[in-house]
Write a protein that holds these residues in place. Structure first.
Motif, PDB file in Angstrom:
ATOM      1  N   ALA A 233       0.848  -1.191   0.000  1.00 34.34           N
ATOM      2  CA  ALA A 233       0.000   0.000   0.000  1.00 34.34           C
ATOM      3  C   ALA A 233       0.879   1.234   0.000  1.00 34.34           C
ATOM      4  N   PHE A 234       0.436   2.250  -0.712  1.00 37.87           N
ATOM      5  CA  PHE A 234       1.063   3.562  -0.529  1.00 37.87           C
ATOM      6  C   PHE A 234      -0.017   4.588  -0.206  1.00 37.87           C
ATOM      7  N   VAL A 235       0.357   5.525   0.645  1.00 38.58           N
ATOM      8  CA  VAL A 235      -0.558   6.595   1.041  1.00 38.58           C
ATOM      9  C   VAL A 235       0.210   7.902   0.869  1.00 38.58           C
ATOM     10  N   LEU A 236      -0.242   8.744  -0.067  1.00 38.41           N
ATOM     11  CA  LEU A 236       0.549   9.905  -0.480  1.00 38.41           C
ATOM     12  C   LEU A 236      -0.238  11.195  -0.354  1.00 38.41           C
ATOM     13  N   ARG A 237       0.507  12.262  -0.118  1.00 37.72           N
ATOM     14  CA  ARG A 237      -0.114  13.588  -0.059  1.00 37.72           C
ATOM     15  C   ARG A 237       0.896  14.623  -0.523  1.00 37.72           C
ATOM     16  N   GLY A 238       0.492  15.885  -0.430  1.00 37.18           N
ATOM     17  CA  GLY A 238       1.392  16.946  -0.876  1.00 37.18           C
ATOM     18  C   GLY A 238       1.762  16.709  -2.332  1.00 37.18           C
ATOM     19  N   ARG A 239       3.076  16.752  -2.620  1.00 36.94           N
ATOM     20  CA  ARG A 239       3.534  16.475  -3.989  1.00 36.94           C
ATOM     21  C   ARG A 239       4.350  15.180  -4.029  1.00 36.94           C
ATOM     22  N   GLN A 240       4.052  14.294  -3.102  1.00 34.53           N
ATOM     23  CA  GLN A 240       4.795  13.035  -3.042  1.00 34.53           C
ATOM     24  C   GLN A 240       4.554  12.214  -4.310  1.00 34.53           C
ATOM     25  N   HIS A 241       5.547  11.386  -4.610  1.00 32.50           N
ATOM     26  CA  HIS A 241       5.533  10.660  -5.876  1.00 32.50           C
ATOM     27  C   HIS A 241       6.072   9.248  -5.629  1.00 32.50           C
ATOM     28  N   VAL A 242       5.246   8.253  -5.863  1.00 32.42           N
ATOM     29  CA  VAL A 242       5.682   6.869  -5.688  1.00 32.42           C
ATOM     30  C   VAL A 242       5.417   6.097  -6.967  1.00 32.42           C
ATOM     31  N   ASP A 243       6.431   5.399  -7.438  1.00 35.63           N
ATOM     32  CA  ASP A 243       6.364   4.698  -8.714  1.00 35.63           C
ATOM     33  C   ASP A 243       6.740   3.229  -8.459  1.00 35.63           C
ATOM     34  N   VAL A 244       5.756   2.350  -8.540  1.00 34.25           N
ATOM     35  CA  VAL A 244       5.980   0.942  -8.207  1.00 34.25           C
ATOM     36  C   VAL A 244       5.898   0.105  -9.481  1.00 34.25           C
ATOM     37  N   HIS A 245       6.928  -0.677  -9.742  1.00 32.46           N
ATOM     38  CA  HIS A 245       6.937  -1.564 -10.907  1.00 32.46           C
ATOM     39  C   HIS A 245       7.140  -2.999 -10.443  1.00 32.46           C
ATOM     40  N   LEU A 246       6.111  -3.799 -10.611  1.00 28.04           N
ATOM     41  CA  LEU A 246       6.195  -5.196 -10.189  1.00 28.04           C
ATOM     42  C   LEU A 246       6.256  -6.063 -11.435  1.00 28.04           C
ATOM     43  N   ASP A 247       7.111  -7.037 -11.398  1.00 28.94           N
ATOM     44  CA  ASP A 247       7.326  -7.882 -12.562  1.00 28.94           C
ATOM     45  C   ASP A 247       7.455  -9.325 -12.061  1.00 28.94           C
ATOM     46  N   VAL A 248       6.379 -10.080 -12.209  1.00 33.62           N
ATOM     47  CA  VAL A 248       6.370 -11.451 -11.699  1.00 33.62           C
ATOM     48  C   VAL A 248       6.458 -12.400 -12.883  1.00 33.62           C
ATOM     49  N   ARG A 249       7.458 -13.289 -12.847  1.00 29.70           N
ATOM     50  CA  ARG A 249       7.663 -14.188 -13.992  1.00 29.70           C
ATOM     51  C   ARG A 249       7.515 -15.638 -13.571  1.00 29.70           C
ATOM     52  N   HIS A 250       6.535 -16.291 -14.159  1.00 30.54           N
ATOM     53  CA  HIS A 250       6.326 -17.718 -13.907  1.00 30.54           C
ATOM     54  C   HIS A 250       7.162 -18.478 -14.928  1.00 30.54           C
TER      55      HIS A 250
END
Lengths: 386, 258
Positions: A233-250
């Motif tokens: 989970a991310f919880v952001l305010r102001g000018r915060q910036h979160v960049d999540v890249h998930l890469d699941v390989r079977h």
């Protein structure tokens, strides 16, 4: 996910990022950075020095990681460098740890060990950067690594942590990450995980604050019947910036992955959640699930949710879903109709929305810490939401 | 206690309540019956303060105040309770936390001391027993994964805990089997009190066998067209709503009603 142009082995990742986005612009066309390149380029306009590994930690900061349940099991890195002074690892019997200046290798051989890793970002007189590498090898069951990032406010700090988790056959590990950063700290985390046959890798992440947080996770289900679960989970305010890249390989037969994320953005914050699942040819029997739900609390906030499913095998169960929405008016009315004032009702709903993903974390201490962290980052009653 | 006078309400530009008047005194139980689309649920939602309902004419006085001026949470604290027709699932928020927050917010509004956890749990356990609800309900998320019957019982449990002065039950009987219906009725009957009033909205006479009303009103096309005692509900059961329609000569707006 694209590999870093300079290769993940190159040590000074923070410097590479600053150079590539600031001076040479080689990364500008990289699709996976499309939402974050502006933020990183702005950061790269400044001159960054190497952060001071002997910086003092303010008491208010040490209090934040001095958890009773992890005393004797704590390893602290100050600006990316192992700090014997702030570490407290006396009880780590079954874990061998090799430290170099800016890297650590953890080997878990015994069962049910807990390690609390703390990365502190401490500003100097001018913008500063740090790097660290972490190598975690798991060949037993019940390993739990807590990765906590804290920082002090001040001049900009850019930290880069590359980690590799290697889970041997039948190994089992949980990696729990809590990033709670001031708005002057930016953090790049690149995690690779390889899971051998019958291995289990579970992650939980709670991300708050920061000027820019970029998290990349590449999980390879390399052995038959290996399993991966990810909660975040991310919880952001102001000018915060979160960049999540998930890469699941079977990559092998009868593997399973289960990814559940929640995002909340208020004011002018920006969240990106890119979740890719690939089922390779021959990886029959794969069971892949990816679900993200996101809440926008302000008309100026933005969340980009991108599920990507790529399947090259025949016998596969795969599902994905991504939603971006606003707070449910009917739920809000329900709470208010029971006497709960509007602002508190909003807080309850948003908190519940995020906490739900951590409900099945077995470690009750950690779960309550993650939940408490969510609580402190919710919009406060009476606060203006433009 | 409640005085609704000539209430007109629009939803999304369409008039749903068309001059509804109703007086409810303390100690009384009023049943409101009527066909689908008559505006019964709209009435409950308007009284509880849900957004999206435009009051175009009329007034609602509650306990000497203009109810329509109050926020939903103020109405609750002043003793008004709506048992929802479709109780809302709220994942991630557990019942204990939710109900304690609700009860203490109401008490605070009224200038009463807040309950500590011990006092709160004692009160909760008593009410759970009356409604035959297992204790584990309190550690579950609000309505999440509840069956239809559990949700409705949870509404009545909340009502018992919050002890309102005026309770509006919006089709609390729908979707209940006979055992659950009896539990709900027992819960309501245990709360009947000279200081407390109920407005019971229902499609069916069945619930009124167990919660015996003092007054029965029939609502058609946004207003109350007939009022009587409990025998009116029996007549409705026997003859259906068409009988009411026949008794009330078609008026100008019926042509457009579904």
């Amino acid at each position: 996910m694209r590999r870093m142009k300079a290769g993940p082995e190159r040590r000074d990742v923070a410097a590479v990022l600053l150079e590539e986005f600031g001076g040479s612009d080689v990364r500008v066309r990289d699709e996976s950075w499309r939402y974050s390149k502006t933020a990183l380029r702005a950061l790269a306009q400044h001159e960054f020095a190497v952060a001071d590994p002997r910086a003092e930690l303010p008491a208010a900061l040490t209090d934040r990681f001095d958890w009773a349940e992890t005393r004797g099991r704590r390893i602290v890195f100050v600006n990316g460098t192992f700090s014997p002074a702030y570490s407290d690892g006396g009880a780590l019997a079954g874990v061998s740890i090799d430290h170099a200046a800016d890297s650590a290798t953890l080997k878990f051989a015994g069962n049910a060990e807990l390690v609390h890793l703390v990365f502190a970002s401490i500003p100097g007189p001018q913008p500063a950067r740090w790097n660290a590498k972490l190598d975690i090898r798991v060949c037993a069951r019940g390993m739990h690594v807590i990765e906590q990032h804290v920082g002090a406010a001040g001049a900009d700090v850019l930290g880069a942590l590359q980690s590799h988790v290697d889970i041997a056959e039948q190994g089992e590990a949980q990696l729990s990450t809590l990033c709670d950063l001031p708005d002057s700290v930016s953090l790049y985390r690149h995690n690779r995980a390889d899971i051998a046959g019958d291995g289990v890798f579970a992650t939980a992440q709670a991300l708050f604050g920061g000027r820019l947080q970029r998290h990349e996770a590449i999980v390879k289900l390399a052995g038959s019947r290996s399993r991966h679960s990810a909660r975040g989970a991310f919880v952001l305010r102001g000018r915060q910036h979160v960049d999540v890249h998930l890469d699941v390989r079977h990559l092998a037969r009868d593997t399973a992955s289960d990814v559940v994320w929640r995002g909340v953005a208020d004011q002018r914050a920006r969240g990106i959640l890119h979740g890719a699942i690939t089922v390779a040819p021959g990886a029959d029997g794969a069971d892949a699930r990816l679900q993200t739900k996101n809440l926008l609390l302000s008309p100026h906030a933005e969340i980009d949710a991108q599920p990507v499913l790529e399947i090259h095998a025949d016998e596969v169960k795969a599902s994905h879903g991504a939603t971006v929405g606003q707070l449910d008016d009917i739920a809000l009315f329900y709470l208010r109709s029971r006497g709960i004032p509007a602002a508190a009702a909003r807080g309850l709903l948003i908190g519940g929305f995020c906490r739900e993903v951590f409900a099945d974390i077995a470690d009750a201490d950690l779960r309550s810490r993650l939940e408490a962290a969510i609580g402190t980052h919710l919009p406060q009653p009476g606060e203006d939401t433009p | 206690m409640l005085n609704i006078d000539n209430l007109h309400v629009c939803v999304a530009g369409k008039e749903i309540l068309k001059g509804l008047s109703l007086v409810v005194n303390a100690g009384e139980v009023h049943a409101i019956m009527g066909p689908n689309g008559a505006g019964k649920s709209t009435l409950g939602n308007v009284l509880a303060g849900r957004e999206g309902y435009e009051i175009t004419a009329g007034s609602v006085e509650y306990a000497g105040r203009n109810l329509l001026d109050l926020e939903p949470e103020q109405r609750a604290a002043e003793g008004l309770f709506l048992a929802f027709q479709y109780p809302v699932e709220i994942p991630g928020v557990n019942n204990t936390y939710f109900l304690k927050a609700a009860l203490n917010a109401q008490r605070k509004h009224r200038g009463e001391p807040e309950l500590d956890s011990m006092q709160f749990l004692k009160s909760v356990r008593e009410k759970l027993r009356v409604l035959h609800i297992p204790d584990d309900l309190m550690s579950r998320a609000v309505n999440a994964g509840f069956s239809g019957g559990e949700k409705k019982r949870n509404e009545i449990f909340q009502m018992a805990l919050l002890a309102p002065k005026l309770a509006i039950l919006d089709e609390t009987d729908s979707g209940l089997d006979i055992d659950a219906l009896k539990m709900v009725a027992d819960g309501v009957n245990a709360m009947r009190d000279p200081q407390r009033a109920f407005v019971v909205i229902t499609h069916y006479q069945r619930l009124l066998d167990y919660i015996v009303p003092d007054f029965v009103h029939v609502m058609v096309d946004g207003r109350i067209v007939e009022s009587g005692d409990k025998s009116l509900a029996l007549k409705l059961e026997e003859h259906g709503y068409a009988w009411i329609a026949d008794r009330h000569a078609p008026h100008e707006s019926r042509a457009g009603a579904a």
